[in-house]
Design a protein around this motif. Structure first.
Motif, PDB file in Angstrom:
ATOM      1  N   SER A   1      -0.592   6.330 -11.963  1.00 61.04           N
ATOM      2  CA  SER A   1      -1.841   5.901 -11.533  1.00 61.04           C
ATOM      3  C   SER A   1      -2.466   4.600 -12.197  1.00 61.04           C
ATOM      4  O   SER A   1      -3.080   3.592 -11.350  1.00 61.04           O
ATOM      5  CB  SER A   1      -2.991   6.979 -11.856  1.00 61.04           C
ATOM      6  OG  SER A   1      -2.950   7.345 -13.032  1.00 61.04           O
TER       7      SER A   1
ATOM      8  N   GLU B   1       0.819  -1.150   0.095  1.00 60.97           N
ATOM      9  CA  GLU B   1       0.156   0.209   0.043  1.00 60.97           C
ATOM     10  C   GLU B   1       0.844   1.341   0.214  1.00 60.97           C
ATOM     11  O   GLU B   1       0.726   2.251  -0.656  1.00 60.97           O
ATOM     12  CB  GLU B   1      -0.869   0.045   1.247  1.00 60.97           C
ATOM     13  CG  GLU B   1      -1.721   1.260   1.221  1.00 60.97           C
ATOM     14  CD  GLU B   1      -2.857   1.104   2.242  1.00 60.97           C
ATOM     15  OE1 GLU B   1      -3.960   1.942   2.285  1.00 60.97           O
ATOM     16  OE2 GLU B   1      -2.759   0.132   3.296  1.00 60.97           O
TER      17      GLU B   1
ATOM     18  N   ASN C   1      -3.813  -1.089 -10.375  1.00 59.47           N
ATOM     19  CA  ASN C   1      -3.342  -2.491 -10.358  1.00 59.47           C
ATOM     20  C   ASN C   1      -3.008  -3.029  -9.020  1.00 59.47           C
ATOM     21  O   ASN C   1      -3.463  -4.124  -8.542  1.00 59.47           O
ATOM     22  CB  ASN C   1      -2.267  -2.855 -11.274  1.00 59.47           C
ATOM     23  CG  ASN C   1      -2.839  -2.410 -12.919  1.00 59.47           C
ATOM     24  OD1 ASN C   1      -4.045  -2.560 -12.945  1.00 59.47           O
ATOM     25  ND2 ASN C   1      -1.985  -2.390 -13.740  1.00 59.47           N
ATOM     26  N   ILE C   2      -2.076  -2.236  -8.398  1.00 56.20           N
ATOM     27  CA  ILE C   2      -1.836  -2.602  -7.059  1.00 56.20           C
ATOM     28  C   ILE C   2      -2.946  -2.831  -5.887  1.00 56.20           C
ATOM     29  O   ILE C   2      -3.031  -3.619  -5.171  1.00 56.20           O
ATOM     30  CB  ILE C   2      -0.436  -1.518  -6.642  1.00 56.20           C
ATOM     31  CG1 ILE C   2       0.770  -2.051  -7.340  1.00 56.20           C
ATOM     32  CG2 ILE C   2      -0.327  -2.216  -5.000  1.00 56.20           C
ATOM     33  CD1 ILE C   2       1.890  -0.958  -7.038  1.00 56.20           C
ATOM     34  N   ASN C   3      -3.779  -1.555  -6.255  1.00 61.13           N
ATOM     35  CA  ASN C   3      -4.761  -1.342  -5.077  1.00 61.13           C
ATOM     36  C   ASN C   3      -6.021  -2.606  -5.596  1.00 61.13           C
ATOM     37  O   ASN C   3      -6.642  -2.993  -4.370  1.00 61.13           O
ATOM     38  CB  ASN C   3      -5.480  -0.201  -5.574  1.00 61.13           C
ATOM     39  CG  ASN C   3      -4.583   1.019  -4.849  1.00 61.13           C
ATOM     40  OD1 ASN C   3      -4.136   0.756  -3.838  1.00 61.13           O
ATOM     41  ND2 ASN C   3      -4.849   2.352  -5.422  1.00 61.13           N
TER      42      ASN C   3
ATOM     43  N   ALA D   1      -0.460   2.048  -9.902  1.00 56.14           N
ATOM     44  CA  ALA D   1      -1.217   2.096  -8.483  1.00 56.14           C
ATOM     45  C   ALA D   1      -2.667   1.448  -8.580  1.00 56.14           C
ATOM     46  O   ALA D   1      -3.041   0.865  -7.586  1.00 56.14           O
ATOM     47  CB  ALA D   1      -1.415   3.733  -8.285  1.00 56.14           C
TER      48      ALA D   1
ATOM     49  N   ASP E   1       1.246   6.543  -7.021  1.00 53.32           N
ATOM     50  CA  ASP E   1      -0.017   7.290  -7.265  1.00 53.32           C
ATOM     51  C   ASP E   1       0.351   8.826  -7.304  1.00 53.32           C
ATOM     52  O   ASP E   1      -0.041   9.526  -8.183  1.00 53.32           O
ATOM     53  CB  ASP E   1      -0.993   6.926  -6.338  1.00 53.32           C
ATOM     54  CG  ASP E   1      -2.509   7.567  -6.875  1.00 53.32           C
ATOM     55  OD1 ASP E   1      -2.505   7.408  -8.022  1.00 53.32           O
ATOM     56  OD2 ASP E   1      -3.375   7.859  -5.887  1.00 53.32           O
TER      57      ASP E   1
ATOM     58  N   SER F   1       2.186   1.681  -3.422  1.00 54.95           N
ATOM     59  CA  SER F   1       0.985   2.109  -4.067  1.00 54.95           C
ATOM     60  C   SER F   1       0.798   3.607  -4.179  1.00 54.95           C
ATOM     61  O   SER F   1       0.672   4.362  -5.149  1.00 54.95           O
ATOM     62  CB  SER F   1      -0.281   1.276  -4.127  1.00 54.95           C
ATOM     63  OG  SER F   1      -1.269   1.904  -4.703  1.00 54.95           O
ATOM     64  N   ASN F   2       0.784   3.961  -2.888  1.00 52.41           N
ATOM     65  CA  ASN F   2       0.562   5.469  -2.746  1.00 52.41           C
ATOM     66  C   ASN F   2       1.534   6.465  -3.228  1.00 52.41           C
ATOM     67  O   ASN F   2       1.349   7.456  -3.726  1.00 52.41           O
ATOM     68  CB  ASN F   2       0.505   5.737  -1.302  1.00 52.41           C
ATOM     69  CG  ASN F   2      -0.717   5.147  -0.511  1.00 52.41           C
ATOM     70  OD1 ASN F   2      -1.589   5.091  -1.120  1.00 52.41           O
ATOM     71  ND2 ASN F   2      -0.817   4.973   0.735  1.00 52.41           N
TER      72      ASN F   2
END
Length: 70
Positions: free
Chosen positions: A38, A26, A43-45, A41, A33, A29-30
């Motif tokens: 994005s 996470e 995809n990771i989320n 991000a 982003d 990902s942040n």
């Protein structure tokens, strides 16, 4: 140590690892982003959503195993 106790201990450890990995991913990902990546991000989320959904199931299963142990 009984076999059930060992299995429960292993599953608890794996569950803790899953939480730690989710937190680390996470953070990545942040950061992505913020740096205009994005799509990555998102995809990771999406993967994190799966991990978080499974966490509830794993927690419930561990609780049931603990009850069965006693």
């Amino acid at each position: 140590m009984s076999e059930n106790t060992l299995i429960i201990g292993i599953l608890k450890t794996l569950n803790e690892n899953q939480h730690a990995l989710a937190a680390a991913v996470e953070e990545i990902s942040n950061r992505l982003d913020q740096e205009a990546s994005s799509i990555m991000a998102m995809n990771i989320n999406g993967a994190l959503d799966i991990i978080n959904g499974n966490t509830t199931y794993i927690g419930d299963a561990l609780e049931t195993l603990e009850k069965l142990k006693n």
